[in-house]
Motif scaffolding. Structure first.
Motif, PDB file in Angstrom:
ATOM      1  N   GLY A 205       7.315  -3.218   5.132  1.00  0.00           N
ATOM      2  CA  GLY A 205       8.661  -3.749   4.979  1.00  0.00           C
ATOM      3  C   GLY A 205       8.874  -5.094   5.633  1.00  0.00           C
ATOM      4  N   PRO A 207       8.605  -8.284   4.626  1.00  0.00           N
ATOM      5  CA  PRO A 207       9.471  -9.265   3.953  1.00  0.00           C
ATOM      6  C   PRO A 207      10.964  -8.947   4.120  1.00  0.00           C
ATOM      7  CG  PRO A 207       7.625  -8.666   2.543  1.00  0.00           C
ATOM      8  CD  PRO A 207       7.595  -7.732   3.697  1.00  0.00           C
ATOM      9  N   THR A 208      11.309  -7.667   3.967  1.00  0.00           N
ATOM     10  CA  THR A 208      12.716  -7.273   4.124  1.00  0.00           C
ATOM     11  C   THR A 208      13.185  -7.504   5.549  1.00  0.00           C
ATOM     12  OG1 THR A 208      12.418  -5.596   2.417  1.00  0.00           O
ATOM     13  CG2 THR A 208      14.341  -5.368   3.844  1.00  0.00           C
ATOM     14  N   LEU A 209      12.339  -7.167   6.522  1.00  0.00           N
ATOM     15  CA  LEU A 209      12.712  -7.360   7.925  1.00  0.00           C
ATOM     16  C   LEU A 209      12.918  -8.842   8.247  1.00  0.00           C
ATOM     17  CD1 LEU A 209      10.269  -4.799   9.583  1.00  0.00           C
ATOM     18  CD2 LEU A 209      12.745  -4.568   9.359  1.00  0.00           C
ATOM     19  N   LYS A 210      12.056  -9.689   7.684  1.00  0.00           N
ATOM     20  CA  LYS A 210      12.187 -11.129   7.925  1.00  0.00           C
ATOM     21  C   LYS A 210      13.490 -11.663   7.325  1.00  0.00           C
ATOM     22  CE  LYS A 210       9.366 -13.742   9.251  1.00  0.00           C
ATOM     23  NZ  LYS A 210       9.185 -14.365  10.574  1.00  0.00           N
ATOM     24  N   VAL A 211      13.798 -11.225   6.106  1.00  0.00           N
ATOM     25  CA  VAL A 211      14.996 -11.715   5.431  1.00  0.00           C
ATOM     26  C   VAL A 211      16.253 -11.334   6.210  1.00  0.00           C
ATOM     27  CG1 VAL A 211      16.445 -11.397   3.386  1.00  0.00           C
ATOM     28  CG2 VAL A 211      13.995 -11.816   3.129  1.00  0.00           C
ATOM     29  N   PHE A 212      16.278 -10.111   6.753  1.00  0.00           N
ATOM     30  CA  PHE A 212      17.461  -9.642   7.466  1.00  0.00           C
ATOM     31  C   PHE A 212      17.391  -9.917   8.967  1.00  0.00           C
ATOM     32  CE2 PHE A 212      17.715  -7.177   3.562  1.00  0.00           C
ATOM     33  CZ  PHE A 212      19.071  -7.263   3.267  1.00  0.00           C
ATOM     34  N   ARG A 214      15.320  -8.876  11.311  1.00  0.00           N
ATOM     35  CA  ARG A 214      15.074  -7.725  12.173  1.00  0.00           C
ATOM     36  C   ARG A 214      13.610  -7.601  12.574  1.00  0.00           C
ATOM     37  NH1 ARG A 214      19.310  -4.126  11.824  1.00  0.00           N
ATOM     38  NH2 ARG A 214      18.352  -3.240  13.693  1.00  0.00           N
ATOM     39  N   ARG A 424       8.394   1.112 -10.446  1.00  0.00           N
ATOM     40  CA  ARG A 424       7.730   0.266  -9.448  1.00  0.00           C
ATOM     41  C   ARG A 424       6.225   0.577  -9.493  1.00  0.00           C
ATOM     42  NH1 ARG A 424      12.577   1.798  -7.321  1.00  0.00           N
ATOM     43  NH2 ARG A 424      13.933   0.122  -6.552  1.00  0.00           N
TER      44      ARG A 424
END
Length: 581
Positions: A205, A207-212, A214, A424
């Motif tokens: 996760g 990429p998602t953590l970087k975007v938000f 966290r 997916r």
């Protein structure tokens, strides 16, 4: 412990190698006695004086041969034990991997991938010390001290009595410390499992953590988890050092008691030099197997802690399989759901209750026709597809293929008859060509190219640096989201299967590309039995029939025009999709 018993039963399959290893250990102990006797004889002859050199030859020869034989026996025993451990770990790893495959994604869906990966790798490896060291040493510790004590008693009854009384103190202390050591080892293993699971979650996760924003917080959580694992490891080591101190202290004091009483009687002439020296040489050998058992005990507890999780997974029952010779009608499949129920079971040992997912599904997939399945999130669409793909069996009711219960059809033959296009798609770290050929490994390059061209992907592939041999990264790194969806479609084209199951393959594509692939998708479905899970209701207009699923039940069926003309669930879904109140 139950895990110890199950692990011992599993190790029983390697009883020949383990038995031979123990036999080698016993031979090594016997040669140690011969070695000590020869050394005692050599020293006694040297101290007496007046002996000719040739009188030393038998004792020297016995000493040399015993030393060589003991080394060979010890090395052979170690090799046999290591071989038994390696074979057992290979077999258990294969069983564990096979059980996870047979359980399928529905039954292991609540598990954390990182924790399962740690069990499959580090957990299996931790069994090595238990099997290769602890089990053989346990058998040797039960026989060698008693045997050597009896030999000592034959030479000197008093010393033999001292050894027979003091030697059992070491196992007593091991038992007293063992419960605490096992508890700490289980805590250490749980910390390692949590750390492995969380680390894999963070990597997947990232990429998602970087975007938000966290990512740093998760890095700190990994640091805290690592400290917990480090603290648990230090706790295990503290117990190991404490027990080693106690065991060494008992062995040293016991040997000292023997040395004192032998020395005093030797001083007063009540015991000859040669038997006294032999007793002093053999006394440490009585405690040596027990000390080695104590050292391997703590490594064995780590394996025992890992074995608990391994056998917990192996104890989970996979779906029963009764194999029929072949598909009843391999070209045109008619599939029927008859009063199908399914319940997600609670994870063993975890809090929570079983969760119903499907309740009385009756549905027909007719040959050559396309059925679209629609419904709100959580209605049970994915569960229904998972049952159709043989990831599990219904809790009640049945699925039939041309009248034959699905569970009686060979799973491999069934899956060859199904082309699955998930929402997916998983892309493996392999070449583009290998990924497209996944459903049909024997497909030629021409068939792969034709399938990719039908999915609208061929031109993109040919523009890649290495074309069809371009190596894709994990999770399809190197391809866009739309290209990944088209790759999944290409897999279905190359499979050329009579049944197609699609989980809205165009849901992530832009409208122009979606329209471009719509006609191609209809050509793929032409003449085949098809089930399409629809998230964009605009894609189901051309389906032969639409079924609306809600709360695990079929609540409405019909064509698009018929359902859209009613004031029912389908119309409400249409209005919600259009943004209407």
């Amino acid at each position: 412990m139950a895990s110890d018993r199950r692990l011992v039963r599993a190790a029983f399959a390697e009883r020949a190698r383990l038995g031979a290893s123990v036999a080698c250990g016993l031979l090594a102990a016997l040669f140690t006695v011969v070695l000590a006797a020869a050394l005692a004889r050599i020293v006694a002859l040297a101290l007496e004086g007046g002996h000719r050199p040739e009188e030393f030859v038998p004792a020297l020869a016995a000493f040399a041969l015993a030393a060589i034989a003991r080394a060979i026996a010890g090395w052979t025993g170690g090799v046999l034990a290591a071989s038994a451990s390696a074979r057992l770990r290979t077999r258990l790893r294969a069983r564990l991997a096979g059980r996870l495959v047979r359980l399928g994604p529905l039954r292991i869906g609540s598990e954390r991938a990182g924790e399962l990966s740690a069990t499959l790798q580090q957990g299996i490896e931790r069994l090595d010390a238990f099997v290769a060291s602890y089990l053989p040493q346990l058998a040797l510790a039960a026989g060698i001290p008693l045997g050597i004590s009896l030999i000592v008693a034959w030479q000197d009854p008093l010393s033999g009595l001292v050894l027979l009384v003091t030697a059992p103190l070491i196992p007593v202390f091991m038992v007293l410390i063992g419960g605490l050591a096992a508890a700490r080892s289980r805590k250490q293993w749980r910390a390692l499992s949590r750390m492995s699971a969380h680390f894999l979650d963070v990597l997947q996760g990232l990429p998602t953590l970087k975007v938000f924003g966290r990512a740093r917080e998760q890095a700190r959580r990994i640091e805290r988890t690592s400290r917990e694992f480090g603290d648990a490891t230090m706790g295990v080591l503290r117990i190991a050092f404490l027990s080693a101190l106690v065991l060494e202290l008992v062995a040293t004091i016991s040997t000292a008691v023997v040395a004192v009483e032998v020395g005093l009687r030797l001083l007063y002439g009540r015991l000859g030099f040669e038997p006294a020296f032999l007793v002093l040489l053999l006394a440490p050998e009585v405690y040596a197997p027990l000390r080695r058992l104590g050292a391997s005990f703590h490594a064995g507890t780590e394996g025992s802690a890992a074995a608990e999780r391994i056998f917990e997974v192996l104890a989970r029952e996979p779906p029963a399989i009764v194999v029929a010779p072949a598909l009843p009608c391999p070209d045109r499949l008619a599939v029927r759901f008859e009063d199908v129920h399914y319940v997600y079971p609670a994870r063993p040992g975890a809090s929570g209750t079983d969760r119903p997912a499907l309740a009385g599904i009756d549905l027909d997939l007719e040959p050559g026709r396309t059925l679209a399945l629609v419904g709100p999130t959580g209605a049970g669409k994915s569960t229904l597809v998972a049952l159709l793909l043989r990831f599990d069996v219904p809790a009640r009711g049945r699925i039939t293929v041309d009248g034959t219960p699905l569970e009686r059809i060979d799973p491999a033959a069934w899956r060859r008859a199904v082309a699955w296009v998930p929402q997916r798609p998983h892309v493996f770290a392999a070449t583009v060509e290998e990924n497209i050929r996944l459903f049909r490994p024997d497909a030629t390059r021409g068939q792969v190219v034709a399938a990719a061209r039908a999915a609208g992907l061929a031109d993109d592939i040919e523009r890649l640096p290495a074309g069809w041999l371009t190596q894709l990264g994990e999770f399809g790194a190197g391809l866009s989201g739309g290209q990944l969806q088209r790759l999944a479609l290409a897999r279905a084209f190359v499979a050329d299967a009579p049944l197609v199951v699609m989980d809205e393959p165009t849901s992530h594509l832009d409208p122009s590309l979606e329209a471009e692939l719509a006609a191609t998708t209809r050509r793929l479905l032409a003449g085949r039995t098809a089930l399409v899970i629809a998230h964009r209701l605009g894609t189901v207009r051309h389906a032969d029939e639409i079924a609306v699923l809600a709360g695990g039940r079929i609540v409405e069926r019909g064509t698009h025009d018929v359902l859209a003309s009613r004031d029912g669930p389908y119309l409400r879904l249409l209005r919600a999709a259009r943004g209407e109140a």
